[in-house]
Design a protein around this motif. Structure first.
Motif, PDB file in Angstrom:
ATOM      1  N   LEU A  88      -7.316 -52.568 -27.069  1.00  0.00           N
ATOM      2  CA  LEU A  88      -6.766 -53.859 -26.673  1.00  0.00           C
ATOM      3  C   LEU A  88      -7.834 -54.871 -26.295  1.00  0.00           C
ATOM      4  O   LEU A  88      -7.643 -56.065 -26.480  1.00  0.00           O
ATOM      5  CB  LEU A  88      -5.827 -53.686 -25.470  1.00  0.00           C
ATOM      6  N   GLY A  89      -8.932 -54.400 -25.726  1.00  0.00           N
ATOM      7  CA  GLY A  89      -9.941 -55.288 -25.167  1.00  0.00           C
ATOM      8  C   GLY A  89      -9.622 -55.557 -23.716  1.00  0.00           C
ATOM      9  O   GLY A  89      -8.473 -55.412 -23.279  1.00  0.00           O
ATOM     10  N   PRO A  90     -10.604 -55.961 -22.928  1.00  0.00           N
ATOM     11  CA  PRO A  90     -10.380 -56.126 -21.495  1.00  0.00           C
ATOM     12  C   PRO A  90      -9.426 -57.269 -21.135  1.00  0.00           C
ATOM     13  O   PRO A  90      -8.693 -57.180 -20.165  1.00  0.00           O
ATOM     14  CB  PRO A  90     -11.773 -56.370 -20.928  1.00  0.00           C
ATOM     15  N   GLY A  91      -9.433 -58.344 -21.915  1.00  0.00           N
ATOM     16  CA  GLY A  91      -8.561 -59.484 -21.615  1.00  0.00           C
ATOM     17  C   GLY A  91      -7.087 -59.137 -21.719  1.00  0.00           C
ATOM     18  O   GLY A  91      -6.344 -59.212 -20.733  1.00  0.00           O
ATOM     19  N   PRO A  92      -6.623 -58.740 -22.912  1.00  0.00           N
ATOM     20  CA  PRO A  92      -5.212 -58.375 -23.039  1.00  0.00           C
ATOM     21  C   PRO A  92      -4.833 -57.173 -22.170  1.00  0.00           C
ATOM     22  O   PRO A  92      -3.746 -57.129 -21.605  1.00  0.00           O
ATOM     23  CB  PRO A  92      -5.056 -58.034 -24.525  1.00  0.00           C
ATOM     24  N   ALA A  93      -5.725 -56.200 -22.045  1.00  0.00           N
ATOM     25  CA  ALA A  93      -5.406 -55.033 -21.204  1.00  0.00           C
ATOM     26  C   ALA A  93      -5.233 -55.462 -19.752  1.00  0.00           C
ATOM     27  O   ALA A  93      -4.350 -54.963 -19.051  1.00  0.00           O
ATOM     28  CB  ALA A  93      -6.502 -53.982 -21.322  1.00  0.00           C
ATOM     29  N   GLY A  94      -6.071 -56.386 -19.305  1.00  0.00           N
ATOM     30  CA  GLY A  94      -5.969 -56.870 -17.930  1.00  0.00           C
ATOM     31  C   GLY A  94      -4.652 -57.560 -17.635  1.00  0.00           C
ATOM     32  O   GLY A  94      -4.175 -57.546 -16.493  1.00  0.00           O
ATOM     33  N   LEU A  95      -4.053 -58.150 -18.659  1.00  0.00           N
ATOM     34  CA  LEU A  95      -2.757 -58.800 -18.458  1.00  0.00           C
ATOM     35  C   LEU A  95      -1.696 -57.798 -18.002  1.00  0.00           C
ATOM     36  O   LEU A  95      -0.803 -58.131 -17.226  1.00  0.00           O
ATOM     37  CB  LEU A  95      -2.290 -59.476 -19.750  1.00  0.00           C
ATOM     38  N   PHE A  96      -1.815 -56.567 -18.472  1.00  0.00           N
ATOM     39  CA  PHE A  96      -0.805 -55.575 -18.138  1.00  0.00           C
ATOM     40  C   PHE A  96      -0.855 -55.144 -16.671  1.00  0.00           C
ATOM     41  O   PHE A  96       0.076 -54.525 -16.187  1.00  0.00           O
ATOM     42  CB  PHE A  96      -0.894 -54.379 -19.077  1.00  0.00           C
ATOM     43  N   ALA A  97      -1.923 -55.496 -15.973  1.00  0.00           N
ATOM     44  CA  ALA A  97      -1.946 -55.253 -14.527  1.00  0.00           C
ATOM     45  C   ALA A  97      -0.846 -56.067 -13.845  1.00  0.00           C
ATOM     46  O   ALA A  97      -0.395 -55.709 -12.762  1.00  0.00           O
ATOM     47  CB  ALA A  97      -3.311 -55.598 -13.952  1.00  0.00           C
TER      48      ALA A  97
END
Length: 147
Positions: free
Chosen positions: A77-86
């Protein structure tokens, strides 16, 4: 988010399983020191059956499985999109409280959950700028090479 950014260069070399194991192993001494400072020798008492079951759940599901899934998805996913799931953490907390019958979500809880989900949808569907063009004959540098 910081632990994700720190893990990205390690994932290609170590894999999700080792990064998860090392993250968990590094947390043990940190939490042991905090426990000793806060509880003293009382930290070392034997847990009740219910507490032991809770510890087992937290250790296996919340820590090992969650870290493994997170570190497996992060390179994809990459850190940006993955971080959204937080942003789904408070949504999960509201749902868990409602399902277990220990909390009834207020309209502010539901409004906050809706805003979080809306932010995630916007973040995942937003147009991203095109990456810079790579001159012929050169190759892009990887994150691990920049450090």
């Amino acid at each position: 988010m910081a632990f994700s950014l720190l893990a990205i260069p390690l994932l290609p070399r170590l894999g999700a399983m080792r990064v998860s194991a090392y993250s968990t192993a590094l947390a043990v001494p940190v939490l042991a020191v905090i426990g000793l400072l806060r509880e003293g020798s009382g930290m070392l008492r034997a847990p009740s059956v219910a507490e032991a079951a809770g510890f087992a759940y937290l250790a296996l599901v919340v820590t090992v499985v969650a870290f493994f899934l997170w570190y497996t998805a992060l390179p994809r996913l990459g850190p940006g999109p993955a971080g959204l799931f937080a942003g789904l953490i408070p949504v999960g907390a509201i749902a868990t409280g409602a399902v277990l019958g220990i909390a009834t979500p207020s309209r502010y809880d539901l409004l906050g959950a809706g805003l979080a989900v809306g932010g995630i949808v916007i973040g995942l569907t937003a147009r991203r700028p095109a990456p810079p063009a790579v001159p012929p004959g050169s190759r892009p540098r990887l994150v691990a090479e920049r450090a």
